[in-house]
Design an enzyme around this catalytic site. Sequence first.
Site: not given
Length: 454
Positions: A89, A172, A297, A337
């Site tokens: 593990n 713009h 499409s 940690r």
Amino acid sequence: MELNSLTAISPLDGRYRAKLAPLGHFFSEYALIRYRIRIEVEYLIDLFDQGVKPLSPLSDAERAFLRSLYEEFSEADAARVKEIERTTNHDVKAIEYIIKEKIDASGHDKLIQLKEFVHFGLTSQDINNTATPLMMKEGIEEQYLPRIREIIAELDTFAAEWLNIPMLARTHGQPASPTTLGKEIAVFAARLRRQVNELAELPYPAKFGGATGNLNAHYIAYPTHDWQGFAKSFVEGTLGLERTYPTTQIEHYDGLARIFDCLKRINSILIDLCQDVWIYISQEYFRQKVKAGEVGSSAMPHKVNPIDFENGEGNCGLSTALLEFLSRKLPVSRLQRDLTDSTILRNVGAAVGYAYLAQGSILKGLGKLLVNENAIARDLNANWAVLAEAIQTILRREGFANPYEMLRDLTRGNASVTAESLAAFVDNLEVSDAIKAELKALSPQQYVGSATQL
């Protein structure tokens, strides 16, 4: 269900697996295990080279055997590591155990007798915090950078080819002083090049210092040996990384955050490129090469959608979202940690993967572009009002009173400004014939400043 490209949860390992196959060598679980073994092996070799009793430098055969553990690492070896991990593990402990298994079966008596020096004095983060930056470094250098440089090269080519194509600019969203198509493409190439050059120079930091960063175990075993010097030599000389010191149990991740932030900036520039090209396509400045049999499409046969740039934009965004979290979270750890970094770091490959996928889409899209000079010229010819800046600037030069206001009243909101109406305006000005001639000689196509001087 068995895991395959159709059953995978992540599209990176599913729909897009074939496109991302080169990254598997660097960012997969298999790759992480192999890099961890590489770190352990190279550490062991350097440790033997220190000559502290009972160690002594290894023979060429012993070195070759140890390096074969990662150079010839197989998927079967990775599966064995995962089998060991089911018992321990602990993923890094499983790395230690498989190396010892391989040594026991090697017939190298010296290594067998001294196999307890595998992982000697280390904590798992000495392996993780060197393996992760090393796999990142090599993955970025060998896969990511060549692809992004390919995009830059393509943009450089376009910039040169299209440098003298005058084009209406838009600020713009409104018509503005003209530019050239090539110059606008060159902007993106320059932006990307600067970030790529920075990325290529950034160091990849690594932690190597034992359980809490002080090499406690090394110094208790061999108090007079220069372990700090050894650690620096190993990380920077053997691995080609940059050692971070001092540290806690883990690397600070501040340096990795710098790398993530640079990757984010590259993503942002590419998103900007995708959006601009998308708009140029919608304005018919670009057309796209079509491939027989493809459809744009499911309902509208005429469509050729800019899907490559849309995919590029979307996947850059996904990459950036992951990189943003990585750079924000990783530098924060409780006390010496906590384990949150462990699971988070496993997503570095996904962050790079989405960026790599986006770059592939963008390259594909760039390869389809066809310039429609007629549409570009038509748009420019329809906007003679953009010469208002040029005319009022020349009039300012000549000391003419209120030229800006006069041109504003003539052009602002006036959709009917044409070459003829501007000429009539100039004829009514109280300036010399020479100035009138200068003003009448202006055209939108020629009013591009230094755009063609790149």
